[in-house]
Write a protein that holds these residues in place. Structure first.
Motif, PDB file in Angstrom:
ATOM      1  N   THR A 272       3.074  23.456   0.547  1.00  0.00           N
ATOM      2  CA  THR A 272       2.116  23.685   1.764  1.00  0.00           C
ATOM      3  C   THR A 272       1.793  22.166   1.777  1.00  0.00           C
ATOM      4  N   LEU A 273       1.730  21.629   0.975  1.00  0.00           N
ATOM      5  CA  LEU A 273       0.736  20.253   0.695  1.00  0.00           C
ATOM      6  C   LEU A 273       1.292  18.890   1.859  1.00  0.00           C
ATOM      7  N   ALA A 274       0.164  18.167   2.362  1.00  0.00           N
ATOM      8  CA  ALA A 274       0.330  16.911   3.117  1.00  0.00           C
ATOM      9  C   ALA A 274       0.544  16.294   1.741  1.00  0.00           C
ATOM     10  N   ASP A 275       0.939  15.243   2.720  1.00  0.00           N
ATOM     11  CA  ASP A 275       1.300  13.664   1.504  1.00  0.00           C
ATOM     12  C   ASP A 275       1.424  13.992   0.035  1.00  0.00           C
ATOM     13  N   VAL A 276       2.672  14.691  -0.218  1.00  0.00           N
ATOM     14  CA  VAL A 276       3.770  15.132  -1.053  1.00  0.00           C
ATOM     15  C   VAL A 276       4.730  14.720  -0.615  1.00  0.00           C
ATOM     16  N   THR A 277       5.220  14.319  -1.788  1.00  0.00           N
ATOM     17  CA  THR A 277       7.373  14.161  -1.673  1.00  0.00           C
ATOM     18  C   THR A 277       7.385  14.915  -2.638  1.00  0.00           C
ATOM     19  N   VAL A 278       8.554  15.909  -2.210  1.00  0.00           N
ATOM     20  CA  VAL A 278       9.618  16.032  -3.636  1.00  0.00           C
ATOM     21  C   VAL A 278      11.277  15.738  -3.402  1.00  0.00           C
ATOM     22  N   HIS A 279      11.139  15.014  -4.574  1.00  0.00           N
ATOM     23  CA  HIS A 279      12.397  14.733  -4.905  1.00  0.00           C
ATOM     24  C   HIS A 279      13.322  15.457  -6.031  1.00  0.00           C
ATOM     25  N   ASP A 280      14.135  15.978  -6.012  1.00  0.00           N
ATOM     26  CA  ASP A 280      14.699  17.203  -7.376  1.00  0.00           C
ATOM     27  C   ASP A 280      16.114  15.946  -7.549  1.00  0.00           C
ATOM     28  N   LEU A 281      15.800  15.686  -8.502  1.00  0.00           N
ATOM     29  CA  LEU A 281      16.594  14.424  -9.470  1.00  0.00           C
ATOM     30  C   LEU A 281      18.188  15.202 -10.064  1.00  0.00           C
ATOM     31  N   TYR A 282      18.055  16.631  -9.830  1.00  0.00           N
ATOM     32  CA  TYR A 282      19.599  17.385 -10.051  1.00  0.00           C
ATOM     33  C   TYR A 282      20.121  17.246  -8.746  1.00  0.00           C
ATOM     34  N   GLY A 283      19.093  18.101  -8.025  1.00  0.00           N
ATOM     35  CA  GLY A 283      19.869  17.695  -6.204  1.00  0.00           C
ATOM     36  C   GLY A 283      21.075  16.562  -5.619  1.00  0.00           C
ATOM     37  N   ARG A 284      19.817  15.176  -6.154  1.00  0.00           N
ATOM     38  CA  ARG A 284      20.107  14.110  -5.459  1.00  0.00           C
ATOM     39  C   ARG A 284      21.864  13.355  -6.140  1.00  0.00           C
ATOM     40  N   TYR A 285      21.295  13.824  -7.836  1.00  0.00           N
ATOM     41  CA  TYR A 285      22.019  12.887  -8.265  1.00  0.00           C
ATOM     42  C   TYR A 285      22.613  13.756  -9.551  1.00  0.00           C
ATOM     43  N   PRO A 286      23.538  14.802  -9.101  1.00  0.00           N
ATOM     44  CA  PRO A 286      24.118  16.109  -9.711  1.00  0.00           C
ATOM     45  C   PRO A 286      25.698  14.824 -10.897  1.00  0.00           C
ATOM     46  N   ASN A 287      25.820  13.943 -10.491  1.00  0.00           N
ATOM     47  CA  ASN A 287      26.502  12.700 -11.643  1.00  0.00           C
ATOM     48  C   ASN A 287      26.066  12.066 -12.815  1.00  0.00           C
ATOM     49  N   PHE A 288      24.529  12.315 -12.429  1.00  0.00           N
ATOM     50  CA  PHE A 288      23.905  11.527 -13.401  1.00  0.00           C
ATOM     51  C   PHE A 288      23.973   9.548 -12.295  1.00  0.00           C
ATOM     52  N   GLU A 289      24.256   9.913 -11.414  1.00  0.00           N
ATOM     53  CA  GLU A 289      24.491   8.258 -11.153  1.00  0.00           C
ATOM     54  C   GLU A 289      23.438   7.812  -9.963  1.00  0.00           C
ATOM     55  N   ILE A 290      22.511   7.217 -10.702  1.00  0.00           N
ATOM     56  CA  ILE A 290      20.740   6.804  -9.822  1.00  0.00           C
ATOM     57  C   ILE A 290      21.084   6.182  -9.920  1.00  0.00           C
TER      58      ILE A 290
ATOM     59  N   MET B 267       0.920  -1.151  -0.027  1.00  0.00           N
ATOM     60  CA  MET B 267       0.653   0.138  -0.160  1.00  0.00           C
ATOM     61  C   MET B 267       1.236   0.785  -0.129  1.00  0.00           C
ATOM     62  N   SER B 268       0.694   1.844  -0.841  1.00  0.00           N
ATOM     63  CA  SER B 268       1.241   3.199  -0.768  1.00  0.00           C
ATOM     64  C   SER B 268       1.343   4.104   0.517  1.00  0.00           C
ATOM     65  N   THR B 269       2.508   4.688   1.063  1.00  0.00           N
ATOM     66  CA  THR B 269       2.366   5.724   1.890  1.00  0.00           C
ATOM     67  C   THR B 269       1.724   7.029   1.451  1.00  0.00           C
ATOM     68  N   ASN B 270       2.674   7.815   0.508  1.00  0.00           N
ATOM     69  CA  ASN B 270       1.680   8.775   0.664  1.00  0.00           C
ATOM     70  C   ASN B 270       0.979   8.829  -0.525  1.00  0.00           C
ATOM     71  N   ARG B 271       0.828  10.345  -0.917  1.00  0.00           N
ATOM     72  CA  ARG B 271      -0.193   9.488  -2.170  1.00  0.00           C
ATOM     73  C   ARG B 271       0.828  10.641  -3.152  1.00  0.00           C
ATOM     74  N   THR B 272       1.820  11.881  -3.407  1.00  0.00           N
ATOM     75  CA  THR B 272       1.749  12.335  -4.749  1.00  0.00           C
ATOM     76  C   THR B 272       2.952  12.025  -4.661  1.00  0.00           C
ATOM     77  N   LEU B 273       3.952  11.716  -5.828  1.00  0.00           N
ATOM     78  CA  LEU B 273       5.653  12.190  -5.596  1.00  0.00           C
ATOM     79  C   LEU B 273       5.558  12.817  -6.893  1.00  0.00           C
ATOM     80  N   VAL B 274       6.408  13.982  -6.521  1.00  0.00           N
ATOM     81  CA  VAL B 274       7.108  15.356  -7.796  1.00  0.00           C
ATOM     82  C   VAL B 274       7.939  15.213  -8.149  1.00  0.00           C
ATOM     83  N   ILE B 275       8.402  14.629  -9.332  1.00  0.00           N
ATOM     84  CA  ILE B 275      10.078  14.436  -9.233  1.00  0.00           C
ATOM     85  C   ILE B 275      10.662  15.684 -10.373  1.00  0.00           C
ATOM     86  N   VAL B 276      11.462  16.238  -9.748  1.00  0.00           N
ATOM     87  CA  VAL B 276      11.572  17.776 -10.230  1.00  0.00           C
ATOM     88  C   VAL B 276      12.993  17.671 -11.189  1.00  0.00           C
ATOM     89  N   ALA B 277      12.570  17.532 -12.515  1.00  0.00           N
ATOM     90  CA  ALA B 277      14.282  17.895 -13.096  1.00  0.00           C
ATOM     91  C   ALA B 277      14.749  19.043 -13.207  1.00  0.00           C
TER      92      ALA B 277
END
Length: 184
Positions: A30-48, A1-11
């Motif tokens: 400001t929203l509940a149940d939203v996870t924001v995930h910044d790809l360039y912040g997390r993977y600056p060297n493209f090592e996913i 079962m999903s733990t959060n409603r929405t995943l926003v992947i920012v690239a």
């Protein structure tokens, strides 16, 4: 079962310089149940980290891909993410059986440098934004996502007012908060 409603992947390769994306992300905070995930912040060297990314997808009911249109396409890291994460057995099958993404909603939040009238058969781009986003839509549908459309903000290179950006961000936030679908 999903733990959060929405995943926003920012690239966005230059997120710190993007007024539109900053306004949209401020609204997401400001929203509940939203996870924001910044790809360039997390993977600056493209090592996913494929396992981590696949788990994020498992843990959410809705996926929003937020990116600037980059030469009529997704950004380079978003494409690398597709190639690494949306692999056979997890994101798609060839025998017709359900993937792990089957039925999850997905939509796009796209920032565009040009004005809306650029994306017409008579405009400079000679095609609609929907036509340019067709490969992304096909990718999501092939992976058995329930594609919902896209929510664009146009004219980023035309220096929109802060008020216009806040209005866009509020509309974006309402869509996410209500589980709505963009009209595209």
């Amino acid at each position: 079962m999903s733990t959060n409603r929405t995943l926003v992947i920012v690239a966005h390769p230059n997120l710190e310089d993007s007024r539109a994306n900053a306004a949209r992300l401020a609204e997401m905070q400001t929203l509940a149940d939203v996870t924001v995930h910044d790809l360039y912040g997390r993977y600056p060297n493209f090592e996913i980290d494929v396992a981590r990314e696949q788990q994020l997808l498992r843990d959410h009911e809705t996926l929003i891909l937020q990116f600037p249109l980059c030469w009529y396409n997704v950004t380079p890291l978003m494409k690398a993410w597709f190639d690494a994460v949306l692999n056979y057995g997890f994101a798609f099958t060839l025998d017709g059986s359900a993937s792990e993404l089957n039925g999850k909603k997905a939509w796009l939040a796209v920032s565009v440098g040009s004005a809306m009238d650029t994306y017409t058969s008579e405009g400079v781009a000679r095609r609609s934004l929907d036509e340019y986003l067709a490969p992304v839509r096909q990718t999501l549908e092939f992976c058995q996502f329930d594609y919902q459309g896209f929510h664009p903000v146009y004219g980023m290179m035309l220096n929109p007012t802060n008020e216009d950006l806040v209005l866009d961000a509020k509309g974006y936030g309402r869509l996410v908060a209500t589980g709505g679908s963009p009209v595209s």
